[in-house]
Enzyme design. Structure first.
Site, PDB file in Angstrom:
ATOM      1  N   ASP A   1      18.653 -50.788   8.581  1.00 57.64           N
ATOM      2  CA  ASP A   1      18.933 -51.900   7.602  1.00 57.64           C
ATOM      3  C   ASP A   1      20.331 -51.410   7.418  1.00 57.64           C
ATOM      4  O   ASP A   1      21.375 -52.413   8.219  1.00 57.64           O
ATOM      5  CB  ASP A   1      18.142 -51.209   5.889  1.00 57.64           C
ATOM      6  CG  ASP A   1      19.094 -51.924   5.018  1.00 57.64           C
ATOM      7  OD1 ASP A   1      19.861 -51.850   4.395  1.00 57.64           O
ATOM      8  OD2 ASP A   1      17.466 -51.613   4.415  1.00 57.64           O
TER       9      ASP A   1
ATOM     10  N   ARG B   1      21.651 -49.409   9.077  1.00 56.14           N
ATOM     11  CA  ARG B   1      22.639 -48.964  10.167  1.00 56.14           C
ATOM     12  C   ARG B   1      22.427 -47.080   9.887  1.00 56.14           C
ATOM     13  O   ARG B   1      23.382 -46.706  10.960  1.00 56.14           O
ATOM     14  CB  ARG B   1      23.331 -49.853  11.103  1.00 56.14           C
ATOM     15  CG  ARG B   1      23.247 -48.734  12.738  1.00 56.14           C
ATOM     16  CD  ARG B   1      24.095 -49.984  13.281  1.00 56.14           C
ATOM     17  NE  ARG B   1      23.170 -51.512  13.528  1.00 56.14           N
ATOM     18  CZ  ARG B   1      23.350 -52.357  13.874  1.00 56.14           C
ATOM     19  NH1 ARG B   1      25.068 -52.301  14.561  1.00 56.14           N
ATOM     20  NH2 ARG B   1      22.059 -53.239  14.551  1.00 56.14           N
TER      21      ARG B   1
ATOM     22  N   THR C   1      21.279 -44.204   9.042  1.00 57.17           N
ATOM     23  CA  THR C   1      20.701 -43.678   9.790  1.00 57.17           C
ATOM     24  C   THR C   1      20.331 -43.114  11.226  1.00 57.17           C
ATOM     25  O   THR C   1      20.203 -41.789  11.764  1.00 57.17           O
ATOM     26  CB  THR C   1      18.869 -43.847   9.087  1.00 57.17           C
ATOM     27  OG1 THR C   1      18.333 -43.231   7.219  1.00 57.17           O
ATOM     28  CG2 THR C   1      17.944 -42.370   9.557  1.00 57.17           C
TER      29      THR C   1
ATOM     30  N   ILE D   1      11.299 -55.252   2.534  1.00 52.91           N
ATOM     31  CA  ILE D   1       9.970 -55.434   3.929  1.00 52.91           C
ATOM     32  C   ILE D   1       9.163 -54.850   3.123  1.00 52.91           C
ATOM     33  O   ILE D   1       8.726 -53.206   3.113  1.00 52.91           O
ATOM     34  CB  ILE D   1      10.128 -55.809   5.267  1.00 52.91           C
ATOM     35  CG1 ILE D   1      12.226 -55.698   5.478  1.00 52.91           C
ATOM     36  CG2 ILE D   1       8.910 -55.190   6.293  1.00 52.91           C
ATOM     37  CD1 ILE D   1      12.358 -55.191   7.114  1.00 52.91           C
TER      38      ILE D   1
ATOM     39  N   TYR E   1       5.376 -52.856   4.719  1.00 54.57           N
ATOM     40  CA  TYR E   1       4.633 -52.359   5.346  1.00 54.57           C
ATOM     41  C   TYR E   1       3.150 -52.533   5.475  1.00 54.57           C
ATOM     42  O   TYR E   1       3.361 -52.235   3.812  1.00 54.57           O
ATOM     43  CB  TYR E   1       5.966 -51.234   6.076  1.00 54.57           C
ATOM     44  CG  TYR E   1       7.073 -52.049   6.294  1.00 54.57           C
ATOM     45  CD1 TYR E   1       6.586 -52.667   7.907  1.00 54.57           C
ATOM     46  CD2 TYR E   1       7.932 -51.697   6.689  1.00 54.57           C
ATOM     47  CE1 TYR E   1       8.178 -52.976   9.014  1.00 54.57           C
ATOM     48  CE2 TYR E   1       9.292 -51.682   7.128  1.00 54.57           C
ATOM     49  CZ  TYR E   1       9.121 -53.254   8.286  1.00 54.57           C
ATOM     50  OH  TYR E   1      10.039 -53.336   8.942  1.00 54.57           O
TER      51      TYR E   1
ATOM     52  N   TRP F   1       1.686 -50.144   5.887  1.00 51.45           N
ATOM     53  CA  TRP F   1       1.260 -48.774   5.251  1.00 51.45           C
ATOM     54  C   TRP F   1       1.838 -47.898   4.084  1.00 51.45           C
ATOM     55  O   TRP F   1       1.548 -47.509   3.573  1.00 51.45           O
ATOM     56  CB  TRP F   1       1.582 -47.495   6.457  1.00 51.45           C
ATOM     57  CG  TRP F   1       3.182 -47.876   6.575  1.00 51.45           C
ATOM     58  CD1 TRP F   1       4.618 -47.522   6.144  1.00 51.45           C
ATOM     59  CD2 TRP F   1       3.142 -48.732   7.928  1.00 51.45           C
ATOM     60  NE1 TRP F   1       5.078 -48.474   7.066  1.00 51.45           N
ATOM     61  CE2 TRP F   1       5.522 -48.406   7.916  1.00 51.45           C
ATOM     62  CE3 TRP F   1       2.687 -49.516   9.082  1.00 51.45           C
ATOM     63  CZ2 TRP F   1       6.468 -49.566   9.076  1.00 51.45           C
ATOM     64  CZ3 TRP F   1       4.237 -50.092   9.802  1.00 51.45           C
ATOM     65  CH2 TRP F   1       5.251 -49.658   9.914  1.00 51.45           C
TER      66      TRP F   1
END
Lengths: 167, 167
Positions: A93, A95, A97, A147, A149, A151
């Site tokens: 995202d 960047r 992290t 997004i 996901y 999970w």
């Protein structure tokens, strides 16, 4: 994205990593988003997985001042020094992290680090890939949207139906 | 089992953990099988995940003499002492891995440890749950058969079709 789409994306990423000639000794999963992609990747590239926990977003889903380490690798020097490392996360995202994690890993003198992410958001990045990173693979390039996901789904049947409908 | 069935099983396990009054401070995922269930569980019980890697089976899928630690928790004493810990794995087979992991975790004086597994195989167990474990939740009780988890599928579309057909 459905679980099936994630699984297919990871399989394709594994093929691209292999075709690029990158043969990792170990996989590093950036948690918690990288846990599921990394475990699927292990089916196609069977290497030990080390998990690290890095949190850049608070419970309010807003970024913190700096990434915080939830867990790091024990005996990290012995595990990474002289090794080819494949780092896995779900989304690139801002960047921030990813840069933080890669710089920490690079301190332990791996032979090389490659990166795979399910999604790379096309946006201005506040973090940067260290110059040592020669292989970077994104499953999909996306706009700067949230997004969903699988999970994270409260209702997985509904989520999977919606994922199928938006292919 | 399909990914959707796994997701539903984890959701149901989270409900049972909550109804039993167990409110964990942290989740410990036993890798690599526990990574995916643990990440799904976090959607329903939002706590930090620590990952440990324990391998009891070699590349030949045969058990080794004793479980081997691939990764352990860094600064483990600080992270577990006085905490309620929810340990997550995919399958309780011989129970050897689970016993090994629980005994290691108990050394760090958590307040309590509870266990969730997707499947418990009904068979003679060579490992045993330490007496300190008062809460143990299995998503399903199964016969002593090989369980095909979706993350191990080479062909996920085929796997998901077969999982739907065998419900």
């Amino acid at each position: 994205m459905s679980y099936g789409q994630i699984h297919e994306t990871v399989k394709e990423l594994a093929r691209r990593v292999t075709e690029a000639g990158f043969d990792p000794d170990v996989i590093v999963a950036i948690g918690t988003g990288g846990f599921i992609p990394a475990r699927i990747l292990k089916t196609f590239i069977n290497r030990p997985i080390y998990a690290v926990g890095i949190s850049y977003y608070g419970l309010d889903n807003l970024p913190k001042a700096t990434p915080q380490t939830i867990q790091w690798i024990d005996e990290v020097e012995r595990k990474l020094s002289g090794k080819r490392v494949l780092v896995v996360d779900e989304v690139d995202d801002s960047r921030v992290t990813l840069e933080y994690c890669l710089k920490e890993l690079l301190r332990h003198r791996p032979t090389e680090i490659a990166v795979v992410v399910l999604h790379n958001k096309n946006k201005e990045k506040r973090g940067h890939l260290p110059e040592e990173i020669r292989h970077y693979f994104a499953g999909r390039e996306t706009e700067d949207l949230w997004i969903c996901y699988p999970w994270d789904a409260e209702d997985i049947a509904l989520h999977e139906d919606q994922a199928r409908a938006t292919v």
